[in-house]
Design a protein around this motif. Sequence first.
Motif, mmCIF file in Angstrom:
data_model
loop_
_atom_site.group_PDB
_atom_site.id
_atom_site.type_symbol
_atom_site.label_atom_id
_atom_site.label_comp_id
_atom_site.label_asym_id
_atom_site.label_seq_id
_atom_site.Cartn_x
_atom_site.Cartn_y
_atom_site.Cartn_z
ATOM 1 N N ASP A 102 1.134 -1.131 -0.101
ATOM 2 C CA ASP A 102 0.037 -0.300 0.018
ATOM 3 C C ASP A 102 0.953 1.295 0.077
ATOM 4 N N ASN A 103 1.860 1.295 0.880
ATOM 5 C CA ASN A 103 3.016 2.335 0.877
ATOM 6 C C ASN A 103 3.573 2.635 -0.638
ATOM 7 N N MET A 104 4.065 1.346 -1.172
ATOM 8 C CA MET A 104 4.619 1.631 -2.243
ATOM 9 C C MET A 104 3.528 2.156 -3.425
ATOM 10 N N LEU A 105 2.271 1.758 -3.680
ATOM 11 C CA LEU A 105 1.236 2.248 -4.327
ATOM 12 C C LEU A 105 1.124 3.859 -4.354
ATOM 13 N N LEU A 106 0.931 4.088 -2.996
ATOM 14 C CA LEU A 106 0.664 5.494 -2.753
ATOM 15 C C LEU A 106 1.817 6.272 -3.099
ATOM 16 N N PHE A 107 3.006 5.836 -2.966
ATOM 17 C CA PHE A 107 4.234 6.478 -3.201
ATOM 18 C C PHE A 107 4.272 6.810 -4.608
ATOM 19 N N GLU A 108 4.031 5.796 -5.566
ATOM 20 C CA GLU A 108 4.101 5.691 -6.945
ATOM 21 C C GLU A 108 2.950 6.686 -7.596
ATOM 22 N N GLU A 109 1.899 6.696 -6.928
ATOM 23 C CA GLU A 109 0.846 7.582 -7.376
ATOM 24 C C GLU A 109 1.208 9.114 -7.017
ATOM 25 N N LEU A 110 1.764 9.322 -5.721
ATOM 26 C CA LEU A 110 1.903 10.902 -5.370
ATOM 27 C C LEU A 110 3.255 11.209 -6.204
ATOM 28 N N THR A 111 3.996 10.459 -6.590
ATOM 29 C CA THR A 111 5.187 10.940 -7.344
ATOM 30 C C THR A 111 5.090 10.912 -8.740
ATOM 31 N N ASP A 112 4.024 10.377 -9.027
ATOM 32 C CA ASP A 112 3.788 10.149 -10.869
ATOM 33 C C ASP A 112 3.859 11.606 -11.396
ATOM 34 N N LYS A 164 2.660 12.841 -14.134
ATOM 35 C CA LYS A 164 1.397 12.986 -14.654
ATOM 36 C C LYS A 164 0.277 13.441 -13.732
ATOM 37 N N ASN A 165 0.535 12.883 -12.450
ATOM 38 C CA ASN A 165 -0.474 13.345 -11.409
ATOM 39 C C ASN A 165 -0.179 14.512 -10.861
ATOM 40 N N ILE A 166 1.218 14.746 -10.909
ATOM 41 C CA ILE A 166 1.776 16.127 -10.339
ATOM 42 C C ILE A 166 1.328 17.171 -11.053
ATOM 43 N N ASN A 186 -2.485 18.012 -11.196
ATOM 44 C CA ASN A 186 -2.821 18.511 -9.830
ATOM 45 C C ASN A 186 -2.369 20.128 -9.843
ATOM 46 N N LEU A 187 -1.206 20.360 -10.348
ATOM 47 C CA LEU A 187 -0.648 21.672 -10.590
ATOM 48 C C LEU A 187 -1.744 22.426 -11.372
ATOM 49 N N ARG A 188 -2.127 22.003 -12.577
ATOM 50 C CA ARG A 188 -2.877 22.541 -13.448
ATOM 51 C C ARG A 188 -4.308 22.923 -12.616
ATOM 52 N N SER A 189 -5.061 21.977 -12.041
ATOM 53 C CA SER A 189 -5.979 22.005 -11.324
ATOM 54 C C SER A 189 -6.086 23.233 -10.486
ATOM 55 N N GLU A 190 -4.884 23.197 -9.826
ATOM 56 C CA GLU A 190 -4.742 24.519 -8.682
ATOM 57 C C GLU A 190 -4.727 25.855 -9.349
ATOM 58 N N GLU A 191 -4.091 25.766 -10.451
ATOM 59 C CA GLU A 191 -3.791 27.008 -11.311
ATOM 60 C C GLU A 191 -5.200 27.563 -11.597
ATOM 61 N N ARG A 192 -6.013 26.846 -11.840
ATOM 62 C CA ARG A 192 -7.597 27.291 -12.411
ATOM 63 C C ARG A 192 -8.359 27.784 -11.163
ATOM 64 N N ARG A 193 -7.977 27.729 -10.150
ATOM 65 C CA ARG A 193 -8.963 28.055 -8.907
ATOM 66 C C ARG A 193 -8.825 29.460 -8.544
#
Length: 69
Positions: free
Chosen positions: A45-55, A57-59, A62-69
Motif C-alpha cells: 500500500d505504501n509503495m502504491l501510494l508513493f508511486e501515485e503521489l510521485t507520478d 502526470k499526476n503532479i 494537480n498543479l493545473r487544477s490548482e492554477e484554475r482555482r
Amino acid sequence: MKEESFKNMDENAYRIAYLIAGFIRKTLTETEHDELDAWVESSDDNMLLFEELTDEKNIEANLRSEERR
C-alpha cells in the motif's frame, strides 16, 4: 490512550508527507531518503501510494487544477 495513538498517526503522516515532498523537490538528505525508502518498502500500500503521489502526470494534473482555482 486512543488520543495518543491518533497523535502518533498524525505525526507519522506529516513526516511521510514531508519526505515525499522532499523527494519531489529533490531536497532530501541521504538519511531522509533512506527513511522514505524504508517506509515505501514496508508495505505494498505504501509503495502504491508513493508511486501515485510521485507520478509526474499526476503532479502536473494537480498543479493545473490548482492554477484554475
